[in-house]
Design an enzyme around this catalytic site. Structure first.
Site, PDB file in Angstrom:
ATOM      1  CE  LYS A  41     -10.960  -4.111  -4.377  1.00 45.72           C
ATOM      2  NZ  LYS A  41      -9.901  -3.730  -5.261  1.00 45.72           N
ATOM      3  CE  LYS A  55      -3.431  -2.083  -0.744  1.00 44.79           C
ATOM      4  NZ  LYS A  55      -4.132  -2.080  -1.736  1.00 44.79           N
TER       5      LYS A  55
HETATM    6 MG    MG Z   1      -5.938  -2.186  -5.579  1.00 47.45          MG
END
Ligand code: MG
Length: 366
Positions: free
Chosen positions: A265, A165
């Site tokens: 997703k 991240k």
């Molecule tokens: Mg991502």
């Protein structure tokens, strides 16, 4: 078969690491997940789950998912839960957009289809490839040194794909990528996921700052056009995630050669029915995928595993085991990671049995 009742349960999923942090100082400590039970006149029940990554990641949030389902569910009573395409068209006719509202209901209907036919969802989605598949580990944003230590520890547990991240200060992000690259071994895969957090100028600095490293660049900037500009000026494999919100975007991305990998997703596409369509389109277009969701517990992890395991291995870059990030199990039979890999259940449906003592009483019922 007819839908006779829809029940919603709310469950908190605290994180084992305490906090998950990503670009722009955003973080979540406890995930707010919604579990859905679709009851039918056949006596069979189907289960689904939806869990946004907090309220500031995608245009979805937990309370909104529940409110949306409370609006939608009464319109589904009497509908046939196994006719998944007509059911999805019906949901779209009742409520425009809001894919995260529809995702858990669609997932529960796939669970029902599997239980009714005696087949695992994986086989209904096209059939299983191989014994198991690769997982990635998301590495919460931290100092470069702490992220490298974290990667080394998860590497010991068997993970071989890591999603850092980043999306913070470009100079620190260059250090993060360099520090982590130093603890990886040949064959490992490193992804720097900015989660839309860099400006185009900042992203350009980062990709040039790590130009000699073997790293994938994921969703550097907010807009598709900014991402495309970076894509055209770097030599790294390129991943699109947040901007991929439907098949139109996938087709546009293919036309522009905008990405090598996309993240599918489940809740962003509105459930397994539409995520499967996106998955199959990507396979036909030759685009690799990470199959996942925004977050979730045992039920979402099971659904992810069925979609991932029915994806041709060459096109499955990675997938995820969200149930291993959280302290609260919510279902028996959910897949559990072994050496950084996962496999879908061979039991009918999603292959899970909810822990009713954990879910408690429904927070809403039709
Ligand atoms: Mg991502």
């Amino acid at each position: 078969m007819k839908i006779t009742q829809i029940k919603l349960y709310q469950v908190d999923l605290p994180l084992k690491e305490g906090r998950y942090s990503w670009s722009g100082g955003k973080s979540v400590d406890v995930f707010d997940s919604t579990v859905v039970c679709v009851t039918t006149d056949s006596g069979l029940e189907g289960w689904g789950e939806v869990c946004p990554l907090g309220p500031a990641y995608l245009p979805a949030f937990a309370e909104g998912c529940r409110t949306g389902m409370e609006y939608l569910a009464p319109h589904l009573i009497g509908e046939h839960p196994l006719r998944l395409d007509p059911l999805n068209r019906h949901m779209d006719g009742v409520l425009k957009g809001h894919p995260s509202v529809k995702s858990a209901i669609d997932m529960a209907c796939w669970d029902l289809l599997g239980k009714h036919t005696g087949m695992p969802v994986c086989d209904l989605l096209g059939g299983r490839y191989g014994e198991d598949f690769h997982l990635y580990r998301a590495i919460s944003q931290n100092t470069p040194e702490a992220m490298a230590e974290n990667v080394a520890a998860y590497r010991e547990e068997g993970y071989r794909r890591f999603q850092l991240k980043v999306g913070g200060d470009p100079d620190v992000d260059i250090q993060r990528i360099r520090e982590v690259a130093g603890v990886l071994k040949p064959g490992d895969r490193l992804v720097a996921d900015a989660n839309t957090g860099w400006t185009q100028e900042g992203a350009m600095r980062v990709v040039h700052g790590v130009s000699e490293l073997d790293v994938y660049i994921e969703q550097p900037c907010l807009s598709y056009q900014e991402c495309l500009a970076i894509r055209r000026h770097c030599n790294h494999p390129f991943v699109l995630d947040e901007v991929v919100d439907g098949v139109d975007m996938l087709i546009q991305g293919k036309k522009d050669l905008a990405m090598d990998v996309v993240n599918i997703k489940i809740s962003k596409f509105g459930g397994l029915t539409r995520a499967r369509l996106a998955r199959d389109l990507c396979v036909q277009m030759g685009v690799a995928m990470t199959i996942e969701d925004s977050w979730g517990g045992d039920i979402i992890t099971s659904a992810i595993a069925h979609l991932a395991h029915s994806t041709p291995t060459a096109f499955l870059f990675s997938s995820t085991d969200f149930n291993s990030y959280v302290t609260q199990p919510i279902a028996h039979g959910a897949p559990q990671r072994e050496c950084g890999r996962l496999r879908a259940s061979s039991e009918p449906g999603l292959g899970i049995t909810p822990m009713m003592e954990t879910l408690g009483e429904p927070v809403w019922t039709t």
